[in-house]
Design a protein around this motif. Structure first.
Motif, PDB file in Angstrom:
ATOM      1  N   VAL A  35       0.853  -1.187   0.000  1.00  0.00           N
ATOM      2  CA  VAL A  35       0.000   0.000   0.000  1.00  0.00           C
ATOM      3  C   VAL A  35       0.887   1.234   0.000  1.00  0.00           C
ATOM      4  O   VAL A  35       1.681   1.446   0.927  1.00  0.00           O
ATOM      5  CB  VAL A  35      -0.912   0.055   1.250  1.00  0.00           C
ATOM      6  CG1 VAL A  35      -1.884   1.228   1.148  1.00  0.00           C
ATOM      7  CG2 VAL A  35      -1.665  -1.247   1.435  1.00  0.00           C
ATOM      8  N   VAL A  37       1.220   4.964   0.691  1.00  0.00           N
ATOM      9  CA  VAL A  37       0.483   5.988   1.429  1.00  0.00           C
ATOM     10  C   VAL A  37       1.094   7.353   1.112  1.00  0.00           C
ATOM     11  O   VAL A  37       2.184   7.692   1.582  1.00  0.00           O
ATOM     12  CB  VAL A  37       0.497   5.724   2.952  1.00  0.00           C
ATOM     13  CG1 VAL A  37      -0.213   6.854   3.695  1.00  0.00           C
ATOM     14  CG2 VAL A  37      -0.164   4.382   3.271  1.00  0.00           C
ATOM     15  N   GLU A  61      -3.308   4.863  -0.889  1.00  0.00           N
ATOM     16  CA  GLU A  61      -4.053   5.551   0.178  1.00  0.00           C
ATOM     17  C   GLU A  61      -3.443   6.942   0.339  1.00  0.00           C
ATOM     18  O   GLU A  61      -2.308   7.186  -0.078  1.00  0.00           O
ATOM     19  CB  GLU A  61      -3.930   4.802   1.508  1.00  0.00           C
ATOM     20  CG  GLU A  61      -4.657   3.469   1.564  1.00  0.00           C
ATOM     21  CD  GLU A  61      -6.170   3.618   1.673  1.00  0.00           C
ATOM     22  OE1 GLU A  61      -6.639   4.713   2.051  1.00  0.00           O
ATOM     23  OE2 GLU A  61      -6.867   2.636   1.379  1.00  0.00           O
ATOM     24  N   VAL A  84      -5.770   7.260   6.800  1.00  0.00           N
ATOM     25  CA  VAL A  84      -6.040   6.382   5.661  1.00  0.00           C
ATOM     26  C   VAL A  84      -7.479   5.871   5.746  1.00  0.00           C
ATOM     27  O   VAL A  84      -8.013   5.704   6.836  1.00  0.00           O
ATOM     28  CB  VAL A  84      -5.061   5.183   5.611  1.00  0.00           C
ATOM     29  CG1 VAL A  84      -3.669   5.643   5.227  1.00  0.00           C
ATOM     30  CG2 VAL A  84      -5.024   4.428   6.930  1.00  0.00           C
ATOM     31  N   ILE A  88      -5.292  -1.193   6.559  1.00  0.00           N
ATOM     32  CA  ILE A  88      -3.907  -1.524   6.199  1.00  0.00           C
ATOM     33  C   ILE A  88      -3.310  -2.578   7.121  1.00  0.00           C
ATOM     34  O   ILE A  88      -2.137  -2.898   7.018  1.00  0.00           O
ATOM     35  CB  ILE A  88      -3.008  -0.260   6.172  1.00  0.00           C
ATOM     36  CG1 ILE A  88      -3.001   0.441   7.544  1.00  0.00           C
ATOM     37  CG2 ILE A  88      -3.451   0.699   5.069  1.00  0.00           C
ATOM     38  CD1 ILE A  88      -1.925   1.520   7.657  1.00  0.00           C
ATOM     39  N   LYS A  91      -0.811  -5.412   5.981  1.00  0.00           N
ATOM     40  CA  LYS A  91      -0.284  -5.058   4.657  1.00  0.00           C
ATOM     41  C   LYS A  91       1.058  -4.339   4.768  1.00  0.00           C
ATOM     42  O   LYS A  91       1.436  -3.876   5.838  1.00  0.00           O
ATOM     43  CB  LYS A  91      -1.301  -4.188   3.911  1.00  0.00           C
ATOM     44  CG  LYS A  91      -2.608  -4.932   3.659  1.00  0.00           C
ATOM     45  CD  LYS A  91      -3.630  -4.087   2.949  1.00  0.00           C
ATOM     46  CE  LYS A  91      -4.926  -4.891   2.796  1.00  0.00           C
ATOM     47  NZ  LYS A  91      -6.036  -4.036   2.311  1.00  0.00           N
ATOM     48  N   HIS A  92       1.755  -4.267   3.659  1.00  0.00           N
ATOM     49  CA  HIS A  92       3.058  -3.608   3.635  1.00  0.00           C
ATOM     50  C   HIS A  92       2.889  -2.151   3.220  1.00  0.00           C
ATOM     51  O   HIS A  92       2.455  -1.875   2.098  1.00  0.00           O
ATOM     52  CB  HIS A  92       4.003  -4.338   2.682  1.00  0.00           C
ATOM     53  CG  HIS A  92       4.355  -5.703   3.158  1.00  0.00           C
ATOM     54  ND1 HIS A  92       5.428  -5.946   3.997  1.00  0.00           N
ATOM     55  CD2 HIS A  92       3.742  -6.908   2.966  1.00  0.00           C
ATOM     56  CE1 HIS A  92       5.476  -7.247   4.278  1.00  0.00           C
ATOM     57  NE2 HIS A  92       4.466  -7.849   3.665  1.00  0.00           N
ATOM     58  N   VAL A  93       3.204  -1.255   4.139  1.00  0.00           N
ATOM     59  CA  VAL A  93       2.989   0.170   3.910  1.00  0.00           C
ATOM     60  C   VAL A  93       4.284   0.837   3.446  1.00  0.00           C
ATOM     61  O   VAL A  93       5.342   0.652   4.044  1.00  0.00           O
ATOM     62  CB  VAL A  93       2.497   0.843   5.213  1.00  0.00           C
ATOM     63  CG1 VAL A  93       2.589   2.363   5.120  1.00  0.00           C
ATOM     64  CG2 VAL A  93       1.067   0.407   5.527  1.00  0.00           C
ATOM     65  N   ILE A  95       5.332   4.676   2.910  1.00  0.00           N
ATOM     66  CA  ILE A  95       4.971   6.088   3.006  1.00  0.00           C
ATOM     67  C   ILE A  95       5.691   6.847   1.887  1.00  0.00           C
ATOM     68  O   ILE A  95       6.903   6.714   1.726  1.00  0.00           O
ATOM     69  CB  ILE A  95       5.400   6.676   4.372  1.00  0.00           C
ATOM     70  CG1 ILE A  95       4.747   5.908   5.524  1.00  0.00           C
ATOM     71  CG2 ILE A  95       5.054   8.167   4.444  1.00  0.00           C
ATOM     72  CD1 ILE A  95       5.286   6.313   6.915  1.00  0.00           C
ATOM     73  N   LEU A 113       1.130   5.171  11.555  1.00  0.00           N
ATOM     74  CA  LEU A 113       0.749   4.054  10.673  1.00  0.00           C
ATOM     75  C   LEU A 113       1.048   2.713  11.330  1.00  0.00           C
ATOM     76  O   LEU A 113       0.318   1.744  11.123  1.00  0.00           O
ATOM     77  CB  LEU A 113       1.444   4.198   9.317  1.00  0.00           C
ATOM     78  CG  LEU A 113       0.856   5.351   8.486  1.00  0.00           C
ATOM     79  CD1 LEU A 113       1.778   5.748   7.346  1.00  0.00           C
ATOM     80  CD2 LEU A 113      -0.520   4.991   7.940  1.00  0.00           C
ATOM     81  N   PRO A 118       0.290  -2.769  10.497  1.00  0.00           N
ATOM     82  CA  PRO A 118       0.629  -3.281   9.164  1.00  0.00           C
ATOM     83  C   PRO A 118       1.734  -4.336   9.264  1.00  0.00           C
ATOM     84  O   PRO A 118       2.361  -4.480  10.318  1.00  0.00           O
ATOM     85  CB  PRO A 118       1.154  -2.032   8.438  1.00  0.00           C
ATOM     86  CG  PRO A 118       1.749  -1.202   9.524  1.00  0.00           C
ATOM     87  CD  PRO A 118       0.897  -1.448  10.753  1.00  0.00           C
ATOM     88  N   VAL A 121       6.429  -1.145   7.667  1.00  0.00           N
ATOM     89  CA  VAL A 121       6.350   0.265   7.271  1.00  0.00           C
ATOM     90  C   VAL A 121       7.727   0.690   6.763  1.00  0.00           C
ATOM     91  O   VAL A 121       8.722   0.574   7.481  1.00  0.00           O
ATOM     92  CB  VAL A 121       5.939   1.195   8.433  1.00  0.00           C
ATOM     93  CG1 VAL A 121       5.938   2.660   7.977  1.00  0.00           C
ATOM     94  CG2 VAL A 121       4.575   0.830   8.983  1.00  0.00           C
TER      95      VAL A 121
END
Ligand code: IMP
Ligand code: MG
Length: 175
Positions: A35, A37, A61, A84, A88, A91-93, A95, A113, A118, A121
């Motif tokens: 994802v 962000v 997002e 967001v 998430i 999930k793998h965020v 930024i 986050l 997640p 990050v």
């Protein structure tokens, strides 16, 4: 207002964005739920270009923050304006920031986050002002290091001006 002086050309930005997208695409597994962000507003052009260069599945997002206090320097007190929308968790965020100056904003965002639990990050920023760091924050994917000067273009603004320039340029606040 005088035109900004070119610091990083459109060609340099585009080739660096392609390199970063290649690195990111190689580092994540195609089965990872990645994802991106984007931090509003400054990252919108970088995010649009970077996301379209990735060769792995990804969703988008947005998040919005503002710094307390007036003036162009962030005070360290960061406030969440918009979180967001999607879930998430697990999930793998990644930024996606326009610029890291003192580092307070990015540090706040990582903590914020992470509270959504997640899987991971990481951080990506197009530009960093290396000498301006006040807090230690890791930028996993960095476009360019610059000096301590105010830059505009490619999403970045000065008083909402010059966000849509195709290059990154320097303005002096007195212009
Ligand atoms: P930090 O919390 O000091 O790292 O500030 C980061 C935020 O300040 C960025 O996301 C930008 O919104 C803004 N910012 C810092 N330096 C510049 C600049 O040179 N041009 C435009 N925005 C900047
Ligand atoms: Mg920003």
């Amino acid at each position: 207002m005088n035109m900004p002086v070119v610091l990083i050309s459109e060609e340099e930005i585009q080739s660096r964005v392609l390199e970063l997208a290649g690195q990111i695409s190689a580092d994540y597994d195609a089965n990872d739920e990645l994802v991106l962000v984007g931090v509003l507003k400054g990252s919108f052009i970088f995010l649009a270009d970077l996301s379209r260069r990735l060769t792995i599945p990804r969703t988008i997002e947005f998040i919005a923050v503002s710094s307390y206090g007036s003036g162009s320097r962030s005070t360290g007190a960061v406030r969440l304006v918009m979180d967001v929308r999607g879930n998430i968790e697990g999930k793998h965020v990644l930024i996606v920031e326009d610029i890291v100056d003192t580092g307070h904003t990015l540090k706040y965002l990582i903590g914020m986050l992470e509270s959504h639990r997640p899987a991971s990050v990481r951080t990506c920023a197009l530009v960093r002002k290396a000498e301006s760091a006040e807090v230690d924050v890791k930028v996993d994917y960095l476009g360019f290091d610059i000096g301590n000067e105010w830059v505009v273009g490619y999403g970045l603004d000065y008083a909402e001006q010059n966000r849509t320039l195709p290059y990154i340029g320097v303005v002096s606040p007195d212009d």
